[in-house]
Design a protein around this motif. Structure first.
Motif, PDB file in Angstrom:
ATOM      1  N   ARG A 290       0.820  -1.204   0.000  1.00  0.00           N
ATOM      2  CA  ARG A 290       0.000   0.000   0.000  1.00  0.00           C
ATOM      3  C   ARG A 290       0.861   1.263   0.000  1.00  0.00           C
ATOM      4  O   ARG A 290       0.483   2.290  -0.579  1.00  0.00           O
ATOM      5  CB  ARG A 290      -0.935  -0.022   1.216  1.00  0.00           C
ATOM      6  CG  ARG A 290      -2.145   0.896   1.100  1.00  0.00           C
ATOM      7  CD  ARG A 290      -3.138   0.597   2.222  1.00  0.00           C
ATOM      8  NE  ARG A 290      -3.651  -0.759   2.158  1.00  0.00           N
ATOM      9  CZ  ARG A 290      -4.688  -1.123   1.403  1.00  0.00           C
ATOM     10  NH1 ARG A 290      -5.291  -0.231   0.632  1.00  0.00           N
ATOM     11  NH2 ARG A 290      -5.099  -2.378   1.412  1.00  0.00           N
ATOM     12  N   ALA A 291       2.032   1.184   0.634  1.00  0.00           N
ATOM     13  CA  ALA A 291       2.907   2.366   0.698  1.00  0.00           C
ATOM     14  C   ALA A 291       3.328   2.806  -0.701  1.00  0.00           C
ATOM     15  O   ALA A 291       3.417   4.018  -0.983  1.00  0.00           O
ATOM     16  CB  ALA A 291       4.133   2.059   1.548  1.00  0.00           C
ATOM     17  N   VAL A 292       3.585   1.862  -1.576  1.00  0.00           N
ATOM     18  CA  VAL A 292       4.013   2.208  -2.938  1.00  0.00           C
ATOM     19  C   VAL A 292       2.891   2.916  -3.679  1.00  0.00           C
ATOM     20  O   VAL A 292       3.090   3.973  -4.305  1.00  0.00           O
ATOM     21  CB  VAL A 292       4.444   0.941  -3.708  1.00  0.00           C
ATOM     22  CG1 VAL A 292       4.742   1.273  -5.164  1.00  0.00           C
ATOM     23  CG2 VAL A 292       5.662   0.307  -3.045  1.00  0.00           C
ATOM     24  N   ILE A 293       1.696   2.363  -3.609  1.00  0.00           N
ATOM     25  CA  ILE A 293       0.564   2.951  -4.324  1.00  0.00           C
ATOM     26  C   ILE A 293       0.223   4.321  -3.758  1.00  0.00           C
ATOM     27  O   ILE A 293      -0.085   5.260  -4.504  1.00  0.00           O
ATOM     28  CB  ILE A 293      -0.640   1.985  -4.269  1.00  0.00           C
ATOM     29  CG1 ILE A 293      -0.320   0.745  -5.116  1.00  0.00           C
ATOM     30  CG2 ILE A 293      -1.916   2.652  -4.749  1.00  0.00           C
ATOM     31  CD1 ILE A 293      -1.372  -0.339  -5.067  1.00  0.00           C
ATOM     32  N   THR A 294       0.308   4.456  -2.441  1.00  0.00           N
ATOM     33  CA  THR A 294       0.043   5.756  -1.806  1.00  0.00           C
ATOM     34  C   THR A 294       1.084   6.784  -2.217  1.00  0.00           C
ATOM     35  O   THR A 294       0.752   7.952  -2.480  1.00  0.00           O
ATOM     36  CB  THR A 294       0.015   5.588  -0.280  1.00  0.00           C
ATOM     37  OG1 THR A 294      -1.015   4.661   0.069  1.00  0.00           O
ATOM     38  CG2 THR A 294      -0.234   6.917   0.413  1.00  0.00           C
ATOM     39  N   GLU A 295       2.331   6.361  -2.281  1.00  0.00           N
ATOM     40  CA  GLU A 295       3.416   7.274  -2.660  1.00  0.00           C
ATOM     41  C   GLU A 295       3.163   7.911  -4.019  1.00  0.00           C
ATOM     42  O   GLU A 295       3.470   9.081  -4.243  1.00  0.00           O
ATOM     43  CB  GLU A 295       4.742   6.513  -2.674  1.00  0.00           C
ATOM     44  CG  GLU A 295       5.935   7.351  -3.137  1.00  0.00           C
ATOM     45  CD  GLU A 295       7.202   6.521  -3.289  1.00  0.00           C
ATOM     46  OE1 GLU A 295       8.194   7.059  -3.817  1.00  0.00           O
ATOM     47  OE2 GLU A 295       7.187   5.334  -2.917  1.00  0.00           O
ATOM     48  N   PHE A 296       2.563   7.160  -4.924  1.00  0.00           N
ATOM     49  CA  PHE A 296       2.311   7.665  -6.267  1.00  0.00           C
ATOM     50  C   PHE A 296       0.945   8.336  -6.404  1.00  0.00           C
ATOM     51  O   PHE A 296       0.523   8.672  -7.520  1.00  0.00           O
ATOM     52  CB  PHE A 296       2.449   6.539  -7.290  1.00  0.00           C
ATOM     53  CG  PHE A 296       3.880   6.151  -7.558  1.00  0.00           C
ATOM     54  CD1 PHE A 296       4.671   6.905  -8.415  1.00  0.00           C
ATOM     55  CD2 PHE A 296       4.447   5.050  -6.928  1.00  0.00           C
ATOM     56  CE1 PHE A 296       5.991   6.556  -8.660  1.00  0.00           C
ATOM     57  CE2 PHE A 296       5.762   4.693  -7.168  1.00  0.00           C
ATOM     58  CZ  PHE A 296       6.542   5.453  -8.028  1.00  0.00           C
ATOM     59  N   GLY A 297       0.253   8.526  -5.276  1.00  0.00           N
ATOM     60  CA  GLY A 297      -0.982   9.302  -5.298  1.00  0.00           C
ATOM     61  C   GLY A 297      -2.253   8.526  -5.574  1.00  0.00           C
ATOM     62  O   GLY A 297      -3.309   9.126  -5.780  1.00  0.00           O
ATOM     63  N   TYR A 298      -2.190   7.196  -5.534  1.00  0.00           N
ATOM     64  CA  TYR A 298      -3.376   6.387  -5.828  1.00  0.00           C
ATOM     65  C   TYR A 298      -3.879   5.626  -4.605  1.00  0.00           C
ATOM     66  O   TYR A 298      -4.633   4.654  -4.746  1.00  0.00           O
ATOM     67  CB  TYR A 298      -3.070   5.392  -6.946  1.00  0.00           C
ATOM     68  CG  TYR A 298      -2.874   6.019  -8.307  1.00  0.00           C
ATOM     69  CD1 TYR A 298      -3.956   6.334  -9.120  1.00  0.00           C
ATOM     70  CD2 TYR A 298      -1.593   6.293  -8.785  1.00  0.00           C
ATOM     71  CE1 TYR A 298      -3.775   6.908 -10.372  1.00  0.00           C
ATOM     72  CE2 TYR A 298      -1.398   6.864 -10.039  1.00  0.00           C
ATOM     73  CZ  TYR A 298      -2.490   7.167 -10.823  1.00  0.00           C
ATOM     74  OH  TYR A 298      -2.301   7.728 -12.071  1.00  0.00           O
TER      75      TYR A 298
END
Length: 375
Positions: A290-298
Motif C-alpha cells: 500500500r505504501a508504494v501505491i500511496t506514494e504515487f498518489g493512488y
C-alpha cells in the motif's frame, strides 16, 4: 505409486495428526473443544465431504479424547469410506430421533467451543437448547491458524495448482480478445483450468475497460475493444487445493498513463512479495504494498486488502490487512494482490500466491508480471 502428475494421497494417519493438533490448539486457546460442520474444515481434518443439510453432521474434537463424528444413519456408509474414518469414532442417529441428544454427551455442559464458521444456525441453536450452559466462538476468531500452516504434501498440491493457473495464463494470451464478450474469454479461462487439471473452477473474472475498476466484476456481455485494459483473475481447485492468480493485459498498445498505473501496481506487488518472511505480522505485507501505491498518489484507489490465505478453499484466513497482527510462519500460503481502480475508466491488479519459507517467501506463480499486449 502415484503418477508423476498425481500427488501421493493423504492417509488416515495424516488426518489423525490434524485432528490431534486441532484439539490441542483448542485447549491451548482455552476452549473445551472444536465442533466441525460439513465444509472445508471437515474436509481438511477428515477427508470427508458430505453435503451440508438440515441433518446434523458434526465432528467433535477434544484434547485427550478420541475424535467422534456424529452422522445421520443414512449417511454413515459414506462417512465410513472417508480416508480419515479409521482415526475417529462414528455415532449415528436416525430420522425421528433428536440428533442433539446424541451430540450432547460428547460436550462439556459448561464448555466454550470453537465451531465452524459455516455451521447452520439451526444446529448451533439446537446445541444451545439442550446444553444452555455452553457457549461458542467461530473458528476463524478462535483458531485462525487451524488450516493456515501447510505441510509438505499440501504445499506440493498448492504448487501444482499454481502451475496449472500459470499454464492457463500463458495460453489465454494466445486467444483473441477484441470483438469478443467478456463471457467468451471467461469460458476460455474455465476450459483451460480444467484442461490443466483443475477439478473445480471457482471464478473467472474478466473486467474489461471500465468494468476492470470493479475488483470482483462478474464477466458480462460487454464486448472487449481495442484500447481496453482487461483484468484477469481466475482460480479453483486442483488435487483439492486452490489456485488464484491475477494479471492485467491490454488490447493493443497502452497509453502512457495506463502503462504507468500498471508499473505502479507491479512495483507494489513486488514490494509486498519481497516483504514476506517469518516473524513479521500479516499487516506488514499490506503496508509494504500500500505504501508504494500511496506514494504515487493512488492510495484511495486501492480499495481492498492486499491478500488472503489459500488452501482447501481459495479464500481462507489469515488476511493481509491493516490490523492483522498474526505473525507469518513457514508453511503459510496467501495471495499478494494490490490493485488500482479508476471508476469509469479501468483497473489493474497483479496477484501471486506466496508461501512463507524458513528465511523468506517463495512465489507459487511465476508468469511474467509486465503488461502483456493482446489482440
Amino acid at each position: 505409486m502415484p503418477s508423476p502428475n498425481q500427488p501421493a494421497p493423504f492417509t488416515a494417519d495424516d488426518y489423525r495428526a490434524r485432528m490431534a493438533r486441532a484439539a490441542e490448539s483448542a485447549a491451548e486457546a482455552g476452549l473445551a473443544g472444536v465442533l466441525v460442520a460439513p465444509g472445508p474444515d471437515l474436509v481438511h481434518l477428515t477427508g470427508y465431504r458430505p453435503v451440508n443439510t438440515e441433518r446434523l453432521t458434526l465432528l467433535v474434537l477434544r484434547a485427550g479424547e478420541d475424535p467422534v463424528l456424529v452422522v445421520p444413519t443414512l449417511e454413515a456408509p459414506d462417512a465410513e469410506q472417508a480416508v480419515g474414518s479409521p482415526a475417529l469414532t462414528l455415532r449415528d442417529w436416525t430420522d425421528g430421533k433428536d440428533p442433539y441428544a446424541v451430540a450432547a454427551p460428547l460436550l462439556d455442559a459448561d464448555g466454550r467451543f470453537g465451531i465452524s464458521d459455516n455451521a447452520w444456525a439451526m444446529h448451533l441453536l439446537g446445541l444451545q437448547q439442550i446444553l444452555p450452559g455452553t457457549s461458542y466462538v467461530s473458528l476463524t476468531e478462535a483458531l485462525p491458524m487451524l488450516r493456515a500452516v501447510k505441510d509438505a504434501a499440501e504445499l506440493e498440491r498448492l504448487a501444482a495448482a499454481g502451475a496449472a493457473a500459470d499454464a492457463t495464463y500463458e495460453e489465454i494470451l494466445k486467444v483473441r480478445f477484441s470483438g469478443r464478450k467478456e463471457t467468451d474469454v471467461a469460458a476460455d479461462l474455465a476450459a483451460l483450468l480444467k484442461q490443466f487439471g483443475h477439478s473445480q473452477v471457482d471464478f473467472t473474472v474478466v473486467g474489461s475497460g471500465p468494468n476492470g475498476a470493479n475488483p470482483h466484476h462478474e464477466a458480462g456481455d460487454r464486448t472487449i475493444e481495442r484500447g481496453d485494459m482487461v483484468v484477469l483473475d481466475f482460480g479453483g481447485l486442483k488435487h483439492g487445493y486452490g489456485s488464484d492468480t491475477s494479471r492485467t493485459v491490454h488490447v493493443g498498445e497502452p497509453t502512457a498513463e495506463e502503462q504507468r498505473v500498471h508499473d505502479i501496481v507491479r512495483e507494489a506487488q513486488e514490494a509486498g512479495c519481497r516483504g514476506v518472511r517469518p516473524g513479521i505480522a500479516c499487516q506488514e505485507i499490506d503496508r509494504a504494498a500500500r505504501a508504494v501505491i500511496t506514494e504515487f498518489g493512488y492510495g484511495e484507489r486501492f480499495i481492498h486488502r492486499t491478500g488472503h490465505g489459500i488452501g482447501v478453499t481459495t479464500h481462507e484466513p489469515p488476511y493481509m490487512i491493516e490490523g492483522e497482527e498474526q505473525l507469518l510462519v513457514p508453511g503459510m500460503c496467501f495471495s499478494v494482490e494490490p490493485g488500482i481502480y479508476l471508476p469509469g475508466r479501468f483497473g489493474v491488479r497483479i496477484e501471486d500466491i506466496v508461501t512463507v519459507t524458513e528465511d523468506g517467501g517463495r512465489r507459487l506463480n511465476t508468469t511474467a508480471r509486465e503488461l502483456a499486449v493482446v489482440e
